[in-house]
Write an enzyme that holds these catalytic residues in place. Structure first.
Site, short mmCIF file in Angstrom:
data_model
loop_
_atom_site.label_atom_id
_atom_site.label_comp_id
_atom_site.label_asym_id
_atom_site.label_seq_id
_atom_site.Cartn_x
_atom_site.Cartn_y
_atom_site.Cartn_z
N SER A 142 0.87 -1.17 0.00
CA SER A 142 0.00 0.00 0.00
C SER A 142 0.91 1.22 0.00
O SER A 142 2.11 1.10 0.34
CB SER A 142 -0.85 -0.02 1.28
OG SER A 142 -1.42 1.24 1.53
N TYR A 155 -2.11 -1.45 10.47
CA TYR A 155 -2.09 -1.59 9.00
C TYR A 155 -0.77 -1.04 8.45
O TYR A 155 -0.10 -1.68 7.63
CB TYR A 155 -3.28 -0.82 8.42
CG TYR A 155 -3.49 -0.99 6.93
CD1 TYR A 155 -4.19 -2.09 6.42
CD2 TYR A 155 -3.03 -0.04 6.02
CE1 TYR A 155 -4.41 -2.24 5.05
CE2 TYR A 155 -3.26 -0.17 4.64
CZ TYR A 155 -3.95 -1.27 4.17
OH TYR A 155 -4.17 -1.41 2.81
N LYS A 159 1.99 -3.25 6.58
CA LYS A 159 2.34 -2.97 5.17
C LYS A 159 3.82 -2.61 5.03
O LYS A 159 4.44 -2.93 4.01
CB LYS A 159 1.44 -1.88 4.59
CG LYS A 159 -0.02 -2.29 4.42
CD LYS A 159 -0.21 -3.47 3.48
CE LYS A 159 -1.66 -3.71 3.09
NZ LYS A 159 -1.84 -4.98 2.37
#
Ligand code: NAD
Length: 260
Positions: A142, A155, A159
């Site tokens: 991402s 998150y 990532k």
């Protein structure tokens, strides 16, 4: 037919980005395995691909479950004779300030994104090494593999972690012609993003329109969402690239939100 006769396992392929890659890969001639939590959903996607003339099968796979991952990869080898491409894509999002984040949510995020990437990588690499025909492993990172945003601590941590895993896979895989890269999309309108728009609006006390324009797309060059097709084309490019020149890299697909 850039992927003619290649076998691709795509996790989280019953929805969103993974689903689009599955259709694109099937159109490029690959035999595609739709690996997702629920067998019904995975089979339904595979049936839609077959209706378009492609070759696909569904497998039930919770990427955090070692036995299910190993069984799903074994079923792929039995059905299609090997694995050439892994797209480690399954993922979730959790919106919360760190001070309110339960440990269980932190662990759930890391399990799906990092344990899942490790388990699927290990199972596929074992098959790729055994078959001796190389392979391509692609992680769905991402922009949050490179940048941080508030409310997304687990998150962003997960990532970023995928970049490290991909680099090790590139180094360990080289002798067996196994490449590894990370795709880093900006915001894409999928169920994962649609769910977080009202959640962010509530947490930040702003409108949903402002979440889109002032949070999600604020730093893009043109105020546009990235599309599932943009990501699928990048996945096709990476999987069909003919040499080991492209390995251990991350490619950011974000309308200029993140430039590196
Ligand atoms: P989505 O919610 O549309 O699809 C995610 C899929 O993953 C679903 O089919 C779900 O069933 C599956 N899944 C969830 N947990 C799983 C598990 N434990 N095992 C197997 N499958 C599981 O989401 P999406 O937007 O298509 O996201 C796909 C990937 O792309 C994720 O890794 C996400 O972090 C990443 N990503 C998304 C965006 C975006 O804006 N949508 C941006 C950058 C990166």
């Amino acid at each position: 037919m850039l992927l003619k006769d290649k076998v691709a396992i795509i996790t989280g392929a019953a929805s969103g980005i993974g689903r689009e890659i599955a259709f694109e890969y099937a159109r490029a001639g690959a035999r595609v395995v739709i690996a997702d939590l629920m067998l019904d959903a995975a089979n339904a996607t595979a049936a839609e691909i077959a209706a378009e003339g492609g070759t696909a099968m569904g497998v039930a796979m919770n990427v955090t479950d070692e036995a299910q991952v190993d069984a799903g990869v074994a079923a792929t080898v039995t059905a299609y004779g090997g694995v050439d491409i892994l797209i480690s894509n399954a993922g979730i999002q959790i919106i919360s300030p760190i001070v309110d984040l339960p440990l269980a949510d932190w662990k759930r995020m890391l399990a799906i994104h990092l344990d899942g990437a490790f388990l699927t990588t290990r199972a596929c690499m074992r098959e790729m090494v055994k078959a001796g025909r190389g392979g391509s492993i692609i992680y769905m990172g991402s922009v949050h593999s490179h940048e941080a945003s508030p409310l997304k601590a687990p998150y962003v941590a997960a990532k970023h972690g995928l970049l490290g895993l991909a680099k090790v896979v590139a180094k360990e895989g080289a002798k067996d012609n196994i490449r590894s890269n990370v795709i880093c999309p900006g915001f894409v309108r999928t169920p994962l993003v649609d769910k977080q728009i009202p959640e962010q609006a509530r947490t930040l006390n702003i409108s949903e329109a402002d979440v889109i324009s002032k949070v999600m797309l604020k730093d893009t060059v043109d105020g546009e969402f990235t599309t599932t097709q943009d990501v699928a084309q990048t996945a096709l490019f990476l999987a069909s690239f003919p040499t080991n020149a492209l390995t251990g890299q991350s490619i950011i697909v974000s309308h200029g939100w993140c430039m590196q």
